[in-house]
Design a protein around this motif. Sequence first.
Motif, PDB file in Angstrom:
ATOM      1  N   LYS A  25     -31.752   5.880 -20.390  1.00  0.00           N
ATOM      2  CA  LYS A  25     -32.256   6.227 -19.038  1.00  0.00           C
ATOM      3  C   LYS A  25     -33.296   5.427 -18.704  1.00  0.00           C
ATOM      4  O   LYS A  25     -34.091   4.701 -19.444  1.00  0.00           O
ATOM      5  CB  LYS A  25     -32.801   7.674 -19.009  1.00  0.00           C
ATOM      6  CG  LYS A  25     -31.718   8.660 -19.399  1.00  0.00           C
ATOM      7  CD  LYS A  25     -30.738   9.144 -18.726  1.00  0.00           C
ATOM      8  CE  LYS A  25     -29.894  10.370 -19.109  1.00  0.00           C
ATOM      9  NZ  LYS A  25     -28.888  10.818 -18.011  1.00  0.00           N
ATOM     10  N   SER A  26     -33.392   5.255 -17.339  1.00  0.00           N
ATOM     11  CA  SER A  26     -34.393   4.289 -16.506  1.00  0.00           C
ATOM     12  C   SER A  26     -35.176   5.072 -15.365  1.00  0.00           C
ATOM     13  O   SER A  26     -34.479   5.966 -14.829  1.00  0.00           O
ATOM     14  CB  SER A  26     -34.176   3.140 -16.538  1.00  0.00           C
ATOM     15  OG  SER A  26     -33.181   3.117 -15.309  1.00  0.00           O
ATOM     16  N   VAL A  53     -41.891   6.657  -6.459  1.00  0.00           N
ATOM     17  CA  VAL A  53     -42.834   7.657  -6.464  1.00  0.00           C
ATOM     18  C   VAL A  53     -44.233   7.251  -6.052  1.00  0.00           C
ATOM     19  O   VAL A  53     -44.797   7.900  -4.945  1.00  0.00           O
ATOM     20  CB  VAL A  53     -42.696   8.856  -7.425  1.00  0.00           C
ATOM     21  CG1 VAL A  53     -43.677  10.005  -7.263  1.00  0.00           C
ATOM     22  CG2 VAL A  53     -41.404   9.212  -7.904  1.00  0.00           C
ATOM     23  N   ILE A  54     -44.695   6.185  -6.372  1.00  0.00           N
ATOM     24  CA  ILE A  54     -46.030   5.725  -6.196  1.00  0.00           C
ATOM     25  C   ILE A  54     -45.652   4.250  -5.704  1.00  0.00           C
ATOM     26  O   ILE A  54     -45.510   3.533  -6.396  1.00  0.00           O
ATOM     27  CB  ILE A  54     -46.882   5.625  -7.429  1.00  0.00           C
ATOM     28  CG1 ILE A  54     -46.931   6.956  -8.133  1.00  0.00           C
ATOM     29  CG2 ILE A  54     -48.221   5.090  -7.215  1.00  0.00           C
ATOM     30  CD1 ILE A  54     -47.767   8.077  -7.440  1.00  0.00           C
ATOM     31  N   PRO A  55     -45.918   4.075  -4.292  1.00  0.00           N
ATOM     32  CA  PRO A  55     -45.778   2.887  -3.384  1.00  0.00           C
ATOM     33  C   PRO A  55     -46.637   1.891  -4.124  1.00  0.00           C
ATOM     34  O   PRO A  55     -47.813   2.206  -4.841  1.00  0.00           O
ATOM     35  CB  PRO A  55     -46.421   3.225  -2.345  1.00  0.00           C
ATOM     36  CG  PRO A  55     -46.156   4.565  -2.033  1.00  0.00           C
ATOM     37  CD  PRO A  55     -46.318   5.249  -3.255  1.00  0.00           C
ATOM     38  N   ASP A  56     -45.996   0.734  -4.489  1.00  0.00           N
ATOM     39  CA  ASP A  56     -46.797  -0.519  -5.005  1.00  0.00           C
ATOM     40  C   ASP A  56     -47.020  -0.566  -6.395  1.00  0.00           C
ATOM     41  O   ASP A  56     -47.594  -1.437  -7.264  1.00  0.00           O
ATOM     42  CB  ASP A  56     -48.117  -0.751  -4.168  1.00  0.00           C
ATOM     43  CG  ASP A  56     -48.134  -1.064  -2.742  1.00  0.00           C
ATOM     44  OD1 ASP A  56     -46.956  -1.653  -2.326  1.00  0.00           O
ATOM     45  OD2 ASP A  56     -48.917  -0.472  -1.985  1.00  0.00           O
ATOM     46  N   CYS A  57     -46.263   0.213  -7.324  1.00  0.00           N
ATOM     47  CA  CYS A  57     -46.236   0.499  -8.733  1.00  0.00           C
ATOM     48  C   CYS A  57     -45.011  -0.269  -9.230  1.00  0.00           C
ATOM     49  O   CYS A  57     -43.989   0.313  -8.798  1.00  0.00           O
ATOM     50  CB  CYS A  57     -46.541   1.738  -9.284  1.00  0.00           C
ATOM     51  SG  CYS A  57     -46.685   1.744 -10.959  1.00  0.00           S
ATOM     52  N   VAL A  79     -43.606   8.315 -18.438  1.00  0.00           N
ATOM     53  CA  VAL A  79     -44.186   8.639 -17.105  1.00  0.00           C
ATOM     54  C   VAL A  79     -45.322   9.429 -17.221  1.00  0.00           C
ATOM     55  O   VAL A  79     -46.426   9.299 -16.266  1.00  0.00           O
ATOM     56  CB  VAL A  79     -42.820   9.049 -16.095  1.00  0.00           C
ATOM     57  CG1 VAL A  79     -43.714   9.641 -15.103  1.00  0.00           C
ATOM     58  CG2 VAL A  79     -41.497   8.051 -16.245  1.00  0.00           C
ATOM     59  N   ALA A  80     -45.606  10.554 -17.847  1.00  0.00           N
ATOM     60  CA  ALA A  80     -46.737  11.562 -17.783  1.00  0.00           C
ATOM     61  C   ALA A  80     -47.658  10.494 -18.608  1.00  0.00           C
ATOM     62  O   ALA A  80     -48.897  10.654 -17.860  1.00  0.00           O
ATOM     63  CB  ALA A  80     -46.318  12.640 -18.709  1.00  0.00           C
ATOM     64  N   ASP A 140     -39.859  17.109 -10.837  1.00  0.00           N
ATOM     65  CA  ASP A 140     -38.288  17.369 -10.223  1.00  0.00           C
ATOM     66  C   ASP A 140     -38.176  16.262  -9.421  1.00  0.00           C
ATOM     67  O   ASP A 140     -36.807  15.602  -9.638  1.00  0.00           O
ATOM     68  CB  ASP A 140     -38.273  18.508  -9.247  1.00  0.00           C
ATOM     69  CG  ASP A 140     -38.539  19.816 -10.175  1.00  0.00           C
ATOM     70  OD1 ASP A 140     -38.371  19.886 -11.294  1.00  0.00           O
ATOM     71  OD2 ASP A 140     -38.770  20.876  -9.299  1.00  0.00           O
ATOM     72  N   ARG A 141     -38.797  15.486  -8.770  1.00  0.00           N
ATOM     73  CA  ARG A 141     -38.585  14.247  -8.087  1.00  0.00           C
ATOM     74  C   ARG A 141     -38.199  13.248  -9.041  1.00  0.00           C
ATOM     75  O   ARG A 141     -37.160  12.384  -8.989  1.00  0.00           O
ATOM     76  CB  ARG A 141     -39.652  14.017  -7.114  1.00  0.00           C
ATOM     77  CG  ARG A 141     -39.415  12.715  -6.491  1.00  0.00           C
ATOM     78  CD  ARG A 141     -40.369  12.294  -5.237  1.00  0.00           C
ATOM     79  NE  ARG A 141     -39.971  11.328  -4.497  1.00  0.00           N
ATOM     80  CZ  ARG A 141     -40.827  10.622  -3.852  1.00  0.00           C
ATOM     81  NH1 ARG A 141     -41.997  11.064  -3.756  1.00  0.00           N
ATOM     82  NH2 ARG A 141     -40.464   9.590  -3.019  1.00  0.00           N
ATOM     83  N   VAL A 142     -39.024  13.129 -10.023  1.00  0.00           N
ATOM     84  CA  VAL A 142     -38.872  11.892 -11.112  1.00  0.00           C
ATOM     85  C   VAL A 142     -37.480  12.232 -11.799  1.00  0.00           C
ATOM     86  O   VAL A 142     -36.690  11.353 -12.106  1.00  0.00           O
ATOM     87  CB  VAL A 142     -40.056  12.117 -12.119  1.00  0.00           C
ATOM     88  CG1 VAL A 142     -39.905  10.943 -13.444  1.00  0.00           C
ATOM     89  CG2 VAL A 142     -41.309  11.579 -11.411  1.00  0.00           C
ATOM     90  N   ARG A 143     -37.200  13.423 -12.160  1.00  0.00           N
ATOM     91  CA  ARG A 143     -35.938  13.847 -12.929  1.00  0.00           C
ATOM     92  C   ARG A 143     -34.728  13.226 -11.708  1.00  0.00           C
ATOM     93  O   ARG A 143     -33.862  12.542 -12.490  1.00  0.00           O
ATOM     94  CB  ARG A 143     -35.874  15.397 -13.081  1.00  0.00           C
ATOM     95  CG  ARG A 143     -36.704  15.578 -14.479  1.00  0.00           C
ATOM     96  CD  ARG A 143     -36.157  17.154 -14.806  1.00  0.00           C
ATOM     97  NE  ARG A 143     -36.856  17.398 -16.098  1.00  0.00           N
ATOM     98  CZ  ARG A 143     -37.518  18.237 -16.345  1.00  0.00           C
ATOM     99  NH1 ARG A 143     -38.040  18.980 -15.335  1.00  0.00           N
ATOM    100  NH2 ARG A 143     -38.079  18.490 -17.602  1.00  0.00           N
ATOM    101  N   ARG A 144     -34.907  13.730 -10.714  1.00  0.00           N
ATOM    102  CA  ARG A 144     -33.895  13.147  -9.776  1.00  0.00           C
ATOM    103  C   ARG A 144     -33.528  11.783  -9.695  1.00  0.00           C
ATOM    104  O   ARG A 144     -32.584  11.146  -9.548  1.00  0.00           O
ATOM    105  CB  ARG A 144     -34.059  13.798  -8.369  1.00  0.00           C
ATOM    106  CG  ARG A 144     -33.748  15.445  -8.359  1.00  0.00           C
ATOM    107  CD  ARG A 144     -33.724  15.688  -6.932  1.00  0.00           C
ATOM    108  NE  ARG A 144     -34.579  15.291  -5.980  1.00  0.00           N
ATOM    109  CZ  ARG A 144     -35.884  16.002  -5.684  1.00  0.00           C
ATOM    110  NH1 ARG A 144     -36.008  17.161  -6.503  1.00  0.00           N
ATOM    111  NH2 ARG A 144     -36.950  15.649  -5.075  1.00  0.00           N
ATOM    112  N   LEU A 145     -34.625  10.927  -9.863  1.00  0.00           N
ATOM    113  CA  LEU A 145     -34.584   9.554  -9.850  1.00  0.00           C
ATOM    114  C   LEU A 145     -34.338   8.742 -11.175  1.00  0.00           C
ATOM    115  O   LEU A 145     -34.307   7.570 -11.086  1.00  0.00           O
ATOM    116  CB  LEU A 145     -36.023   9.286  -9.212  1.00  0.00           C
ATOM    117  CG  LEU A 145     -36.227   9.570  -7.640  1.00  0.00           C
ATOM    118  CD1 LEU A 145     -37.430   9.362  -7.147  1.00  0.00           C
ATOM    119  CD2 LEU A 145     -35.133   8.884  -6.763  1.00  0.00           C
TER     120      LEU A 145
END
Length: 59
Positions: free
Chosen positions: A2-3, A9-13, A29-30, A48-53
């Motif tokens: 997985k990747s 989620v965080i612009p410019d990272c 990620v945490a 939840d957003r990270v999981r979807r992505l």
Amino acid sequence: MKSFWCGAVIPDCDTRFVGSDEPDVLRQVAAHAAGVHGLDHLPAATVDRVRRLISDISE
């Protein structure tokens, strides 16, 4: 495998994570969120957003 790309989620990272499964990627990620972005607690909506992505990658 997985990747996940933090920039989704965080612009410019530009940090990218690769793990054997979703929990592995979420742990990375945490740790990154706390160490680099100062986010010691990720809200449920962000998790939840990270999981979807998180995406599947070929080995």
